[in-house]
Write an enzyme that holds these catalytic residues in place. Structure first.
Site, PDB file in Angstrom:
ATOM      1  N   PRO A   1     -49.697  -6.007 -28.737  1.00 42.45           N
ATOM      2  CA  PRO A   1     -48.834  -6.789 -27.728  1.00 42.45           C
ATOM      3  C   PRO A   1     -48.052  -7.367 -28.629  1.00 42.45           C
ATOM      4  CG  PRO A   1     -50.886  -7.906 -27.431  1.00 42.45           C
ATOM      5  CD  PRO A   1     -51.176  -6.644 -28.360  1.00 42.45           C
ATOM      6  N   LEU A   2     -46.440  -7.571 -28.290  1.00 41.50           N
ATOM      7  CA  LEU A   2     -45.462  -8.210 -29.172  1.00 41.50           C
ATOM      8  C   LEU A   2     -44.389  -8.987 -28.413  1.00 41.50           C
ATOM      9  CD1 LEU A   2     -45.139  -5.605 -31.760  1.00 41.50           C
ATOM     10  CD2 LEU A   2     -46.400  -7.759 -32.181  1.00 41.50           C
ATOM     11  N   THR A   3     -44.356 -10.330 -28.392  1.00 43.91           N
ATOM     12  CA  THR A   3     -43.435 -10.897 -27.509  1.00 43.91           C
ATOM     13  C   THR A   3     -42.299 -10.414 -28.071  1.00 43.91           C
ATOM     14  OG1 THR A   3     -44.987 -12.692 -26.803  1.00 43.91           O
ATOM     15  CG2 THR A   3     -42.510 -13.073 -26.909  1.00 43.91           C
TER      16      THR A   3
ATOM     17  N   ALA B   1     -46.839  -9.844 -23.919  1.00 46.17           N
ATOM     18  CA  ALA B   1     -47.445 -10.690 -22.990  1.00 46.17           C
ATOM     19  C   ALA B   1     -46.564 -10.744 -21.791  1.00 46.17           C
ATOM     20  CB  ALA B   1     -47.815 -11.794 -23.617  1.00 46.17           C
TER      21      ALA B   1
ATOM     22  N   GLN C   1     -50.494  -6.777 -21.092  1.00 51.32           N
ATOM     23  CA  GLN C   1     -51.370  -7.864 -21.254  1.00 51.32           C
ATOM     24  C   GLN C   1     -50.898  -8.916 -20.335  1.00 51.32           C
ATOM     25  OE1 GLN C   1     -50.384 -10.620 -24.800  1.00 51.32           O
ATOM     26  NE2 GLN C   1     -52.421  -9.955 -25.661  1.00 51.32           N
TER      27      GLN C   1
ATOM     28  N   HIS D   1     -55.004 -12.160 -21.929  1.00 48.79           N
ATOM     29  CA  HIS D   1     -54.904 -12.678 -22.914  1.00 48.79           C
ATOM     30  C   HIS D   1     -55.557 -13.945 -23.196  1.00 48.79           C
ATOM     31  CE1 HIS D   1     -52.977 -13.893 -26.499  1.00 48.79           C
ATOM     32  NE2 HIS D   1     -51.429 -13.705 -26.313  1.00 48.79           N
TER      33      HIS D   1
ATOM     34  N   HIS E   1     -55.051 -17.152 -29.156  1.00 40.73           N
ATOM     35  CA  HIS E   1     -53.634 -17.650 -29.702  1.00 40.73           C
ATOM     36  C   HIS E   1     -53.266 -19.071 -29.160  1.00 40.73           C
ATOM     37  CE1 HIS E   1     -52.579 -13.527 -31.447  1.00 40.73           C
ATOM     38  NE2 HIS E   1     -53.719 -14.220 -32.247  1.00 40.73           N
TER      39      HIS E   1
ATOM     40  N   TYR F   1     -53.334 -20.092 -25.956  1.00 39.97           N
ATOM     41  CA  TYR F   1     -52.600 -20.224 -24.702  1.00 39.97           C
ATOM     42  C   TYR F   1     -53.505 -20.608 -23.645  1.00 39.97           C
ATOM     43  CZ  TYR F   1     -48.832 -17.923 -26.997  1.00 39.97           C
ATOM     44  OH  TYR F   1     -47.878 -17.687 -28.035  1.00 39.97           O
TER      45      TYR F   1
ATOM     46  N   ARG G   1     -58.244  -9.996 -25.107  1.00 47.98           N
ATOM     47  CA  ARG G   1     -58.018 -10.426 -26.397  1.00 47.98           C
ATOM     48  C   ARG G   1     -58.395 -12.059 -26.618  1.00 47.98           C
ATOM     49  NH1 ARG G   1     -52.453 -10.338 -30.254  1.00 47.98           N
ATOM     50  NH2 ARG G   1     -53.347  -8.893 -31.686  1.00 47.98           N
TER      51      ARG G   1
ATOM     52  N   ARG H   1     -46.261  -6.087 -36.431  1.00 47.39           N
ATOM     53  CA  ARG H   1     -44.979  -6.179 -37.344  1.00 47.39           C
ATOM     54  C   ARG H   1     -44.664  -4.634 -37.858  1.00 47.39           C
ATOM     55  NH1 ARG H   1     -47.181 -10.986 -38.655  1.00 47.39           N
ATOM     56  NH2 ARG H   1     -48.432 -10.129 -40.437  1.00 47.39           N
TER      57      ARG H   1
END
Length: 360
Positions: free
Chosen positions: A25-27, A58, A100, A173, A176, A178, A225, A317
């Site tokens: 998952p990539l914002t 996300a 996510q 999620h 990280h 959050y 996650r 990435r």
């Protein structure tokens, strides 16, 4: 020629995966006014292979969940309808697509909360991330005990909406720094009610969400996650191994599909991952599919799968910059270099859908 470990098949519950490479998952902050846009159709379909697993960026569970502008949501009918053609594009190419779902909690910059409200969190401590200006983040408000069930229900409804939009499942999620992580980590959570103090109490919020979501859509459609070792967004814990094992063992009670864990050494700015199997105790404790992430390359990923350290490996990435990453890994082709400066720009093409594929 035998297949490399990353390109071997894997049965994840009822899903037959053709390889072990997962789109992390990539914002991307390209969902204007929190509504997914049509340019995401191409972005996700570019990265779809038949039998491949993709995890969507996300996606907010409510209007208080958004801490940055232009993050997608899934709490309104408009958002659900906007996701449908994106999900369909992935399914049309044979992909498996999970959404996510998240709440950012205190990781909220000025102006993102409705009606100027304070962002909610487990705490009223202001976020002070290393290397960033802490004044850009709004001071949070500690959730009252009686408010927490409403947030749990937001996750439940978001999961229900994700299935309505056509997703195959959801990833909660809990990583990280959050909102869920703000409850899990003892260096943030200083509560004295049943959601704070002991490890069991700090994990209660996360597990209530897992239970509610699993009951709503079925545990075979649910992943989570976690990043117990990370200090991202000022989110460290004094005993991350104990936290990791407690969560892994507790999740088994709900029979969810997978656990997606981030390596202790998060890789930033191109640093090399040194220990691609440091999550092994957590992997052994959790009984479902185990997904790892955290700066893996082709060699690390193959080693992790071959050595039994993980079932699946998520790539961020490198998958962003190489829409045909599975093919490149399969034939050991060179990779496009990612351009960090375009990760979060609002452009619907640049740094988003313009990375080149291999010429055949």
């Amino acid at each position: 020629m035998s297949k490399i470990p990353l390109m071997t098949q894997y049965k994840m519950g009822k899903f037959d995966l053709s390889h072990r490479i997962v789109l992390a998952p990539l914002t991307r902050v390209r969902s204007y006014d929190n509504v997914p846009q049509s340019h995401a159709i191409l972005y996700y379909s570019q990265r779809t292979t038949s039998g491949g697993l993709l995890i969507a960026e996300a996606t907010g569970v409510s209007n208080t969940a958004q801490g940055y502008p232009n993050i997608p949501g899934i709490w309104t009918k408009e958002q659900v309808e906007a996701w449908k053609p994106i999900v369909k594009a992935v399914h049309d190419k044979g992909g498996i697509f999970f959404c996510q779902i998240w709440h950012m909690g205190r990781v909220s910059i000025e102006g993102c909360q409705p009606n100027g409200q304070a962002p909610i969190s487990s705490t009223d401590k202001i976020l002070k991330p290393n290397g960033e200006d802490p004044t850009q983040y709004s001071p949070p408000r500690q959730l009252r005990t009686d408010e927490i069930p409403h947030i749990v229900d937001d996750f439940r409804l978001a999961a229900k909406n994700a299935i309505e939009a056509g997703f195959d499942g959801v990833e909660i999620h809990g990583a990280h720094g959050y909102l869920i992580d703000q409850f899990l980590k003892d260096q943030i959570n200083e509560r004295t009610d049943k959601y704070g103090g002991t490890l069991e109490n700090r994990c209660r919020f996360a597990l209530e969400i897992v239970e509610a979501v699993a009951n709503e859509i079925g545990p075979d459609r649910v992943g989570i996650r976690l990043s117990p070792y990370a200090d991202y967004c000022d989110s460290a814990d004094s005993d991350p191994t104990k936290l990791a094992l407690y969560m892994a063992e507790s999740l088994n009670k709900y029979n969810i599909l997978y656990c997606h864990a981030v390596e202790p050494r998060m890789v930033r700015l191109g640093e090399k991952l040194e220990t691609p199997h440091s999550l092994l105790p957590m992997r052994r404790a959790f009984k479902g599919a185990f997904v790892v992430a955290g700066g893996y390359d082709r060699e690390d990923g193959n080693r992790a799968v071959e050595g039994g350290f993980a079932d699946l490996v998520a790539f961020g990435r490198s998958f962003l910059a190489n829409p045909d990453l599975p093919r490149r890994f399969e034939i050991d082709a060179p990779l496009n270099k990612y351009d960090r400066s375009t990760f979060y720009v609002p452009d619907p093409v640049v740094g988003y859908t313009d990375y080149p594929f291999l010429s055949s």
